[in-house]
Design a protein around this motif. Sequence first.
Motif, PDB file in Angstrom:
ATOM      1  N   GLU A  80      89.761  89.807   8.077  1.00 25.22           N
ATOM      2  CA  GLU A  80      89.429  88.518   8.680  1.00 25.22           C
ATOM      3  C   GLU A  80      88.884  88.705  10.098  1.00 25.22           C
ATOM      4  N   ARG A 111      93.947  85.483   0.672  1.00 24.56           N
ATOM      5  CA  ARG A 111      95.332  85.337   1.133  1.00 24.56           C
ATOM      6  C   ARG A 111      96.017  84.173   0.400  1.00 24.56           C
ATOM      7  N   ARG A 113      90.403  84.139   3.862  1.00 27.21           N
ATOM      8  CA  ARG A 113      91.531  83.215   3.810  1.00 27.21           C
ATOM      9  C   ARG A 113      91.858  82.783   2.383  1.00 27.21           C
ATOM     10  N   SER A 134      90.661  77.084   0.347  1.00 25.77           N
ATOM     11  CA  SER A 134      91.552  76.518   1.359  1.00 25.77           C
ATOM     12  C   SER A 134      91.118  75.101   1.732  1.00 25.77           C
TER      13      SER A 134
END
Length: 473
Positions: free
Chosen positions: A454, A233, A230, A12
């Motif tokens: 998370e 995802r 994250r 990310s």
Amino acid sequence: MAEKPVWQLSASELAQKIVQGETTAEAVVTGTVERMRAVNTDLNAVVDDMGDEAIETARSLDALQSSAGPVGPLHGVPVTIKVNVDQKGRSTTNGVKAFSDIVAQDDAPFVKNLTNAGAIVIGRTNTPEFSFRATTTNELHGRTSNPWNEWASPGGSSGGASAAVMSGMGPIAHGNDIGGSLRFPAAATGAVTVKPGLGRTPAWNPSQKAERGMLAQLMSVQGVICREVRDVRLAMKSAIAYDPHDPWQVPVPFEGPDLERPTKVGFTRNTYQFEAHPAIVRALDTARDCLLDAGYEVVEIETPDISEIGETGYRALMGEVNVLMLNDVRRHGSPEINRMFDEYFELFPPFKDDELLHQMARRSHFIRQWNLLLEDYPLVLCPFLPSPTYAWNRDAEGKDGIMEVLGCGIWSFAMNYMGFPAGIVSPGMHEGMPVAVQVVGKRFREDLILDALEAVETRTGVMADKLFKRDAP
């Protein structure tokens, strides 16, 4: 505080920095390839180094970004691919010497989905023979080590993927899971993953000569292993792009509808006939407390009998393997894997003939039971294994070793047999190694599972940060 090297950053963060012009895809990929080459000699996680090609691809993406913008949400992010799926021009060995000359004419859909989103493949990761062990070693590529401790297994069959991602060889590693092959490695190394449910991600190898067995099609899924939730995802949102080659894939949006708050989580410590290690109990209680702190309603429950479901699923799969796969194992497998298959069949006698059909029909009964449970509790926090990780070759040490590693994995097999998604996070440690728990969810609600993972990760920390800090000079 010193700035982290690019190989420690999340996918990310990397994607954002590249898009904002704070760095380039070439710099990111070059730094990650250098890291891969520095540590892979000891770990043997990547068995096909594609670093030079990856750097050239990164330069091309940088040029494209300057003229037309990023190609997708993973623009310039380094990834690895497991050697049991097709990648154009590379060998799909599946950890077997005899398959070294199977060179793919095209990419598998999952690979295409990642690269179409801008990811850059820097290497291909190791798997055990036929991807059918809970550790990662084979005669062709050798043994993969756990970055935490040479004694320990990195898990299997995506052990190369987990060792790669946790040691800094890219923040996203492709893997797959027919009985636990994403979750065993994540649990063994402290990585995070979600085993997608049936129909979520596309699965197909253009090089295949025959269709897989029906149970293999229903139980096996493609996914990713990452250092941070994250990033799972982020990768999954691109990985689920529809491909018509997979007859089971359903084009469902990644995020489902909002649920009534607070979200109810069923909680169980039940490991059935296997004694739960105190470290597992502590990890489960820690994860429960994290979810409570995050606003979830956690209720202790009894679930439908996972021992029966897991054992039934494993024996049914063994029945299919006995008919459709065993000849290849006998012909091309090592003496060790052949001995292990003999022991698998003794410990989990394959269903045969009419019995196999009757047991496969019962699969819908198990799914119905769990569907009803998940209507009341959309998430279930449960054990993954009853004890912390195991020695690297323990599953090859006779029937006791197989039972200690695979036989006790009923919470793993059951979710594959029924097709439910399930995620792994490690909220604790024991003797310097991560200790994992599992979160199960409703079909097509991987997003809810990731939310829960998370919540735990936020409160207990990213396990890879502990590893990097420990190994810092």
